[in-house]
Design a protein around this motif. Sequence first.
Motif, PDB file in Angstrom:
ATOM      1  N   ALA A 121       0.614  -1.391  -0.301  1.00 47.40           N
ATOM      2  CA  ALA A 121      -0.236  -0.371   0.333  1.00 47.40           C
ATOM      3  C   ALA A 121       0.607   1.257  -0.221  1.00 47.40           C
ATOM      4  O   ALA A 121       0.515   2.525  -0.574  1.00 47.40           O
ATOM      5  N   HIS A 122       1.870   1.152   0.694  1.00 52.35           N
ATOM      6  CA  HIS A 122       2.409   2.639   0.714  1.00 52.35           C
ATOM      7  C   HIS A 122       3.942   2.036   0.942  1.00 52.35           C
ATOM      8  O   HIS A 122       4.072   0.656   0.786  1.00 52.35           O
ATOM      9  N   ALA A 123       5.018   3.155   0.443  1.00 54.65           N
ATOM     10  CA  ALA A 123       6.606   3.012   0.381  1.00 54.65           C
ATOM     11  C   ALA A 123       7.126   3.442   1.638  1.00 54.65           C
ATOM     12  O   ALA A 123       8.473   3.052   1.969  1.00 54.65           O
ATOM     13  N   ARG A 124       6.537   3.355   2.559  1.00 51.10           N
ATOM     14  CA  ARG A 124       6.949   3.867   4.320  1.00 51.10           C
ATOM     15  C   ARG A 124       6.149   3.190   5.558  1.00 51.10           C
ATOM     16  O   ARG A 124       5.098   2.840   4.586  1.00 51.10           O
ATOM     17  N   SER A 125       6.665   3.728   6.432  1.00 51.59           N
ATOM     18  CA  SER A 125       5.510   2.741   7.542  1.00 51.59           C
ATOM     19  C   SER A 125       3.812   3.289   7.477  1.00 51.59           C
ATOM     20  O   SER A 125       4.179   4.152   7.313  1.00 51.59           O
ATOM     21  N   ILE A 126       3.034   2.484   7.816  1.00 52.04           N
ATOM     22  CA  ILE A 126       2.268   2.843   7.715  1.00 52.04           C
ATOM     23  C   ILE A 126       1.787   3.235   9.305  1.00 52.04           C
ATOM     24  O   ILE A 126       2.089   2.372  10.372  1.00 52.04           O
ATOM     25  N   SER A 127       1.434   4.479   9.308  1.00 51.78           N
ATOM     26  CA  SER A 127       0.847   5.635  10.585  1.00 51.78           C
ATOM     27  C   SER A 127      -0.660   5.492  10.680  1.00 51.78           C
ATOM     28  O   SER A 127      -0.947   5.393  11.870  1.00 51.78           O
ATOM     29  N   ALA A 128      -1.605   5.321  10.480  1.00 50.91           N
ATOM     30  CA  ALA A 128      -2.645   4.458  10.699  1.00 50.91           C
ATOM     31  C   ALA A 128      -3.503   4.600  10.091  1.00 50.91           C
ATOM     32  O   ALA A 128      -3.743   4.182   8.358  1.00 50.91           O
ATOM     33  N   LEU A 129      -4.237   3.079  10.824  1.00 50.31           N
ATOM     34  CA  LEU A 129      -5.728   3.187   9.631  1.00 50.31           C
ATOM     35  C   LEU A 129      -6.831   3.610  10.171  1.00 50.31           C
ATOM     36  O   LEU A 129      -7.253   3.218  11.595  1.00 50.31           O
ATOM     37  N   ASP A 130      -7.651   3.126   9.546  1.00 56.74           N
ATOM     38  CA  ASP A 130      -9.299   3.374  10.375  1.00 56.74           C
ATOM     39  C   ASP A 130     -10.252   3.001   9.177  1.00 56.74           C
ATOM     40  O   ASP A 130     -10.557   2.357   8.252  1.00 56.74           O
ATOM     41  N   LEU A 131     -11.503   2.262   9.411  1.00 51.95           N
ATOM     42  CA  LEU A 131     -12.187   1.708   8.471  1.00 51.95           C
ATOM     43  C   LEU A 131     -13.886   2.776   9.152  1.00 51.95           C
ATOM     44  O   LEU A 131     -14.610   2.922   9.558  1.00 51.95           O
ATOM     45  N   ALA A 132     -14.303   2.594   7.830  1.00 49.86           N
ATOM     46  CA  ALA A 132     -16.029   3.301   8.233  1.00 49.86           C
ATOM     47  C   ALA A 132     -16.636   1.922   7.686  1.00 49.86           C
ATOM     48  O   ALA A 132     -17.420   1.478   6.735  1.00 49.86           O
ATOM     49  N   PRO A 133     -17.472   1.437   9.147  1.00 49.40           N
ATOM     50  CA  PRO A 133     -18.203  -0.112   9.179  1.00 49.40           C
ATOM     51  C   PRO A 133     -19.206   0.152   8.071  1.00 49.40           C
ATOM     52  O   PRO A 133     -20.013  -0.600   7.270  1.00 49.40           O
TER      53      PRO A 133
ATOM     54  N   GLU B  33       4.032   7.563   6.316  1.00 50.24           N
ATOM     55  CA  GLU B  33       4.936   8.027   6.348  1.00 50.24           C
ATOM     56  C   GLU B  33       5.805   8.553   4.847  1.00 50.24           C
ATOM     57  O   GLU B  33       6.876   9.310   4.885  1.00 50.24           O
ATOM     58  N   ASP B  34       5.355   8.042   3.856  1.00 52.38           N
ATOM     59  CA  ASP B  34       5.135   8.378   2.518  1.00 52.38           C
ATOM     60  C   ASP B  34       4.187   9.816   2.307  1.00 52.38           C
ATOM     61  O   ASP B  34       4.651  10.180   0.445  1.00 52.38           O
ATOM     62  N   SER B  35       3.647  10.232   3.312  1.00 48.65           N
ATOM     63  CA  SER B  35       2.769  11.624   3.217  1.00 48.65           C
ATOM     64  C   SER B  35       1.206  11.407   1.972  1.00 48.65           C
ATOM     65  O   SER B  35       0.475  12.523   2.061  1.00 48.65           O
ATOM     66  N   PHE B  36       1.404  10.322   2.337  1.00 45.56           N
ATOM     67  CA  PHE B  36      -0.030   9.898   0.850  1.00 45.56           C
ATOM     68  C   PHE B  36      -0.745   9.364   2.289  1.00 45.56           C
ATOM     69  O   PHE B  36      -0.696   8.293   3.255  1.00 45.56           O
TER      70      PHE B  36
ATOM     71  N   GLU C  91      -4.197  10.640  -2.741  1.00 47.19           N
ATOM     72  CA  GLU C  91      -4.384  11.791  -1.515  1.00 47.19           C
ATOM     73  C   GLU C  91      -2.934  11.875  -0.996  1.00 47.19           C
ATOM     74  O   GLU C  91      -2.310  10.788  -0.219  1.00 47.19           O
ATOM     75  N   CYS C  92      -2.638  13.228  -1.733  1.00 48.58           N
ATOM     76  CA  CYS C  92      -0.818  13.163  -1.449  1.00 48.58           C
ATOM     77  C   CYS C  92      -0.436  14.502  -0.204  1.00 48.58           C
ATOM     78  O   CYS C  92      -0.771  15.317  -0.730  1.00 48.58           O
ATOM     79  N   VAL C  93      -0.018  14.122   0.508  1.00 47.12           N
ATOM     80  CA  VAL C  93      -0.454  15.911   1.644  1.00 47.12           C
ATOM     81  C   VAL C  93       1.671  15.996   1.729  1.00 47.12           C
ATOM     82  O   VAL C  93       2.257  15.561   2.435  1.00 47.12           O
ATOM     83  N   THR C  94       1.548  16.529   0.342  1.00 45.30           N
ATOM     84  CA  THR C  94       2.954  17.100   0.219  1.00 45.30           C
ATOM     85  C   THR C  94       3.963  17.331   1.309  1.00 45.30           C
ATOM     86  O   THR C  94       3.607  18.493   2.200  1.00 45.30           O
ATOM     87  N   ASP C  95       5.371  16.812   1.150  1.00 42.87           N
ATOM     88  CA  ASP C  95       5.929  16.896   2.123  1.00 42.87           C
ATOM     89  C   ASP C  95       5.091  17.665   4.126  1.00 42.87           C
ATOM     90  O   ASP C  95       5.799  18.036   4.982  1.00 42.87           O
ATOM     91  N   THR C  96       4.887  16.761   3.705  1.00 43.06           N
ATOM     92  CA  THR C  96       3.889  15.860   4.986  1.00 43.06           C
ATOM     93  C   THR C  96       4.399  14.397   5.796  1.00 43.06           C
ATOM     94  O   THR C  96       4.009  13.389   5.399  1.00 43.06           O
ATOM     95  N   LEU C  97       4.301  14.415   7.037  1.00 40.77           N
ATOM     96  CA  LEU C  97       4.505  13.098   7.974  1.00 40.77           C
ATOM     97  C   LEU C  97       3.619  12.731   8.803  1.00 40.77           C
ATOM     98  O   LEU C  97       3.240  13.286   9.146  1.00 40.77           O
ATOM     99  N   VAL C  98       2.729  12.202   7.443  1.00 39.66           N
ATOM    100  CA  VAL C  98       1.132  11.208   8.202  1.00 39.66           C
ATOM    101  C   VAL C  98       1.282  11.178   9.895  1.00 39.66           C
ATOM    102  O   VAL C  98       2.254   9.745   9.727  1.00 39.66           O
TER     103      VAL C  98
END
Length: 313
Positions: free
Chosen positions: A229-241, A251-254, A277-284
């Motif tokens: 899914a991502h190029a770097r470590s995943i920092s958050a998951l959430d579900l809309a049930p 951490e890849d800003s996506f 969605e890319c959050v440019t230059d941001t560590l999500v």
Amino acid sequence: MYRRDRPLLLRSCPAALYNNLCVLPLPASGLAQFALVHGSNCELLSAVPSGLPLSQRLLHAKEGAGLNLPLITQIYESDGSVMVYWHALDSSDAPPAQALFARGIAASGHYICVGTWSGRVLVFDVPAKGPNIMLSEELNEHRVPVTDIAAEPAQGQDCVADVVTADDSGLLCVWKSGPEFKLLTRISGFGIPCPSVQLWQGSVAAGFGDGQIRIFEASSGALHVQINAHARSISALDLAPEAGKLLSGAEDSFVHIWKLSRNPDSGCIEVEHCHAECVTDTLVCGARFCDPKGSSFAVTGYDLSEILRYSCV
């Protein structure tokens, strides 16, 4: 498709911690409450769907009277107005160089589960009324620090998984909550931390430090899907049930949104990519849906003094 809406301005920037955003929708009032952590403070905001903030509160961690302990777990009313309970975390068995922290929290029915640096999961019994909260149990399946905890209502069914805990080794433990929590499944890790985990209709969605999302059957531990899914470590998951949507931030800003469904013939989980969605230059460091249907979501980033908001067009 999602579009970017008016952001919510913060008094301070979120700490670089994964899962550093919580959202509590309040459908009756049309509001949503947001919470995030910075240092020893927790910032709470209430806002209407348009993004206009109605209230903002900064909670400061307090020490218990007469106690000189490094860590205290505190439970407040949802608006942060009153602290209803605190619990001093025992650090007597921690090695001298061990970082001391509580990490991972989820509510299942009237139980609140809190993970710790030692791998123990503390289970608090919270009554429907009154402040008589008590520590009812400690779960000791993890041998390394807990990273995240997730819960899903079991709707009264027997032996149905409703809590999952994850740790720094990638181990997932699936539980049935109750007066005594019952361990249902241990899903072995690969030595890669699992920063974020979610439960959905008997399946476990886990995000790992290598950027992969893996979806397992909760009852058996069988692997359904593995997503790069991502190029770097995943920092958050959430579900809309209500919609079966899975939100992932890394951490890849996506930030990505995935649609989950169960094949009626095979019973396997299938995944479709819906949005990026890319959050440019941001560590999500945090990402959450703002409603059960997944029609809007919010994102936080390290050194970003606002909560970014997105909604369906």
